[in-house]
Design an enzyme around this catalytic site. Structure first.
Site, PDB file in Angstrom:
ATOM      1  N   CYS A  78      44.458  35.626  43.249  1.00 32.51           N
ATOM      2  CA  CYS A  78      44.815  36.790  42.400  1.00 32.51           C
ATOM      3  C   CYS A  78      45.491  37.851  43.450  1.00 32.51           C
ATOM      4  CB  CYS A  78      43.833  37.504  41.559  1.00 32.51           C
ATOM      5  SG  CYS A  78      42.528  38.234  42.324  1.00 32.51           S
ATOM      6  N   HIS A 436      38.749  41.709  41.000  1.00 31.79           N
ATOM      7  CA  HIS A 436      40.145  40.949  40.747  1.00 31.79           C
ATOM      8  C   HIS A 436      41.339  42.067  40.983  1.00 31.79           C
ATOM      9  CE1 HIS A 436      42.685  38.660  38.193  1.00 31.79           C
ATOM     10  NE2 HIS A 436      42.929  39.557  37.203  1.00 31.79           N
TER      11      HIS A 436
END
Length: 489
Positions: A78, A436
Site C-alpha cells: 500500500c 496502512h
C-alpha cells in the site's frame, strides 16, 4: 400516526421474515420480534428513499458516477500504491516521463522498453490511473514493481515500508535509468557531476555548444521534484560568510510542533509554521571562527608589543582554516573562547521545484529511545504561497546584504512562480513501522451543464488500494497528512 398502507406493509414484511426464519417449527433463538421489526423498518425506509444521502446507495447517482482506477495490493505494498496514485495526479511528472521517452527515440536505436523498463512501465501505469470512467476498475502495479526491483534490490516491495522512502527510491531509480539518455556530444565536465549530491561552481565551455550542453543536462537530470536547498553559515561578530553549500532535494522533511513531552501535535499547528521552523535561523554553539580569531590576535600582538613583522604577517593572512598563524606566531597562550563569535546557520530554498513534496515527520523517539508516532492534525492550504519564505541574508555587511537581498527579492516577485496548488495528500493509519496508507488525489473531470460549454471540474477521490470513493475538499483538508504533493500553478 402511521397510515393504514404503511401498517399493512409492515405486517406483510414481518410475516415474510418470520416465515423465512422458521427452523423445524422452532424460532431461531437469537432472532427476536424486535429485531424483525427493526429490519422491517429499515426495508420500508429504503423503499421510501429515506437514505437517499447514504454514500452506500449513491453510486448510481450522476454526481458520483465518475471514478478513477484503484490499484491491487500484491502484498503489503500500500505504501507504493499511494505514491503511484499521487504521481498520477502530478501533471508535470507525467509530462516529464513522456518527454524522456520521446527524447530517447533520437539517441537509442534498439527497443526503448528494454533500456527504459521502469520509465515505460511507470508512464503507462500513470496514464491508466488518469482514465476517469463510470465503472469501477482496478489496475495492476506488477510491471512497475518488477522494474523497480532491478534498481532497488535492498528495498523489499512486498513488506511494510515507508511511503516517503519509496518515493525517493523511485526517483533515484528513474535517474539511474534516464542517465543512459545523456551522452555528451564532446568531452564535458558535466559528466563528472551527474550523481553529485552537492553543487559546485559550474563553468560550461565557451560558445553555443557549452550552453546547449548545459541545457540538455538540466533537462535530463533535473526532474520536476528536484529543488536546491542552500545552507549558509555566517558570523555576525565579524560579518563574514563562513560557508555556503547547496544540495538537491526531492522532499522537504518538516517536523511538526509537538506538545511538550507528549505524542500529540500542538493544537493549531500549520504547514506554514512548520516551514518557518525549518527555515529559521539557528545559533551554532562552540564554532571556531578563524576570522574572529585573527582579529583578536592582531589586537593581542599589538598589546604585548610584538614585532612589526609578526603583526604584518598576521594582517596579510587570509584568515582561512588552513593557515598556521596560531603555531608560527606563538599565539597558543592568547585568551580565546568560541563564545566570542556569534555563529548563525540558516537553510534557504535556492531553487523551487515544479513539484513540491512535503514530508511530515511524524516518527519520533522518547527519552528511552523508543519510537512513537506523533498524532494530530496539521492545517495545510489548498494553495501554498512560498514567496513568504523567500531567503534573506544573515550576518552580511551592508553592501553584500543589499546585493543578495535584491537578487532574491527579484526572484520571489515573479508572479505565480512560488504559488503551489495541492494535488495529493497521503495519510497513514497505525503506528511507526506498521499500519496502512491511503491517499486523497485530485482529478480534473470534464463536465457539461445544461446550456453551457464543456469545462473541467476539479474532483477529489479517497483511495485505499482498490477501493475508490469521491470525497469533498473539507474531507481532504481534515486528513492527518504524512505526505503533501503541491504542483506549481
Amino acid at each position: 400516526m402511521v397510515s393504514r398502507k404503511g401498517s399493512s406493509d409492515t405486517r406483510a414484511i414481518v410475516c415474510i421474515l418470520t416465515d423465512r426464519f422458521k427452523v423445524s417449527n422452532n424460532w431461531v433463538s437469537h432472532l427476536s420480534f424486535v429485531t424483525i421489526l427493526g429490519v422491517a423498518g429499515f426495508v420500508l425506509a429504503l423503499k421510501d428513499s429515506r437514505f437517499r444521502n447514504l454514500r452506500l446507495f449513491s453510486a448510481t447517482e450522476k454526481d458520483d458516477a465518475f471514478l478513477v482506477p484503484g490499484l491491487q495490493n500484491l502484498g503489503n505494498n500500500c505504501f507504493l500504491n499511494v505514491i503511484l496514485q499521487a504521481l498520477a495526479s502530478c501533471k508535470d511528472f507525467r509530462s516529464f516521463l513522456e518527454w524522456v521517452i520521446e527524447d530517447a527515440r533520437d539517441t537509442v536505436t534498439s527497443e526503448l522498453d528494454q533500456h527504459f523498463p521502469l520509465t515505460f512501465a511507470l508512464s503507462a501505469l500513470l496514464q491508466e490511473l488518469c482514465a476517469v470512467g463510470r465503472r469501477r476498475s482496478v489496475s495492476n502495479p506488477r510491471e512497475v514493481m518488477l522494474a523497480l526491483t532491478d534498481y532497488a534490490r535492498n528495498f523489499n516491495l512486498t513488506s511494510q515500508q515507508d511511503a516517503a522512502e519509496a518515493l525517493l527510491h523511485l526517483i533515484s531509480s528513474l535517474q539511474q535509468e534516464i542517465v543512459f539518455c545523456y551522452r555528451p556530444l564532446q568531452s564535458s565536465n558535466l559528466s563528472d557531476i551527474l550523481f553529485s549530491r552537492n553543487l559546485r561552481m559550474l563553468a560550461p565551455s565557451e560558445g553555443l555548444h557549452g550552453l546547449m550542453e548545459l541545457k540538455r543536462w538540466h533537462q535530463h537530470l533535473r526532474g520536476p521534484f528536484d529543488g536546491i536547498l542552500g545552507s549558509t553559515l555566517m558570523c555576525r561578530t565579524c560579518s563574514s560568510q563562513i560557508s555556503l553549500e547547496f544540495q538537491f532535494f526531492h522532499t522537504l522533511p518538516l517536523s511538526p510542533l509537538p506538545h511538550s513531552g507528549g505524542s500529540n501535535i500542538m493544537f493549531g499547528c500549520t504547514l506554514e509554521s512548520c516551514l518557518k521552523k525549518f527555515l529559521d535561523t539557528e545559533k551554532v554553539e562552540n564554532f571556531f571562527c578563524h576570522r574572529c580569531w585573527h582579529g583578536a590576535a592582531l589586537k593581542y600582538l599589538s598589546v604585548i608589543g610584538a614585532a612589526e613583522t609578526d603583526i604584518e604577517k598576521l594582517r596579510s593572512c587570509g584568515g582561512d582554516d588552513q593557515c598556521d598563524c596560531k603555531t608560527s606566531l606563538v599565539l597558543e597562550r592568547m585568551p580565546w573562547s568560541n563564545s566570542y563569535s556569534h555563529i548563525l546557520k540558516q537553510l534557504i530554498i535556492s531553487r523551487f521545484p515544479k513539484l513540491l513534496c512535503i514530508q511530515v515527520q511524524r516518527a519520533s523517539f522518547n527519552m528511552y529511545g523508543e519510537s512513537f508516532k506523533l498524532t494530530g492534525h496539521i492545517a495545510f492550504p489548498l494553495v501554498l504561497d512560498l514567496s513568504l519564505f523567500a531567503p534573506s541574508p544573515i550576518g552580511l555587511n551592508e553592501e553584500e546584504g543589499i546585493q543578495m537581498s535584491s537578487k532574491y527579492q527579484k526572484a520571489s516577485r515573479n508572479s505565480g512562480d512560488n504559488l503551489y496548488r495541492l494535488v495529493t495528500v497521503v495519510e497513514h493509519f497505525g503506528i511507526t513501522g506498521s499500519g496502512h496508507y491511503t491517499v486523497y488525489r485530485s482529478v480534473r473531470v470534464a463536465s457539461q451543464e445544461e446550456g453551457e460549454e464543456e469545462c473541467e471540474e476539479l474532483r477529489w477521490f479517497s483511495i485505499s488500494d482498490s477501493e475508490v470513493s469521491r470525497v469533498s475538499e473539507s474531507d481532504v483538508l481534515g486528513a492527518e497528512a504524512s505526505l503533501l504533493f503541491y504542483e506549481r500553478v
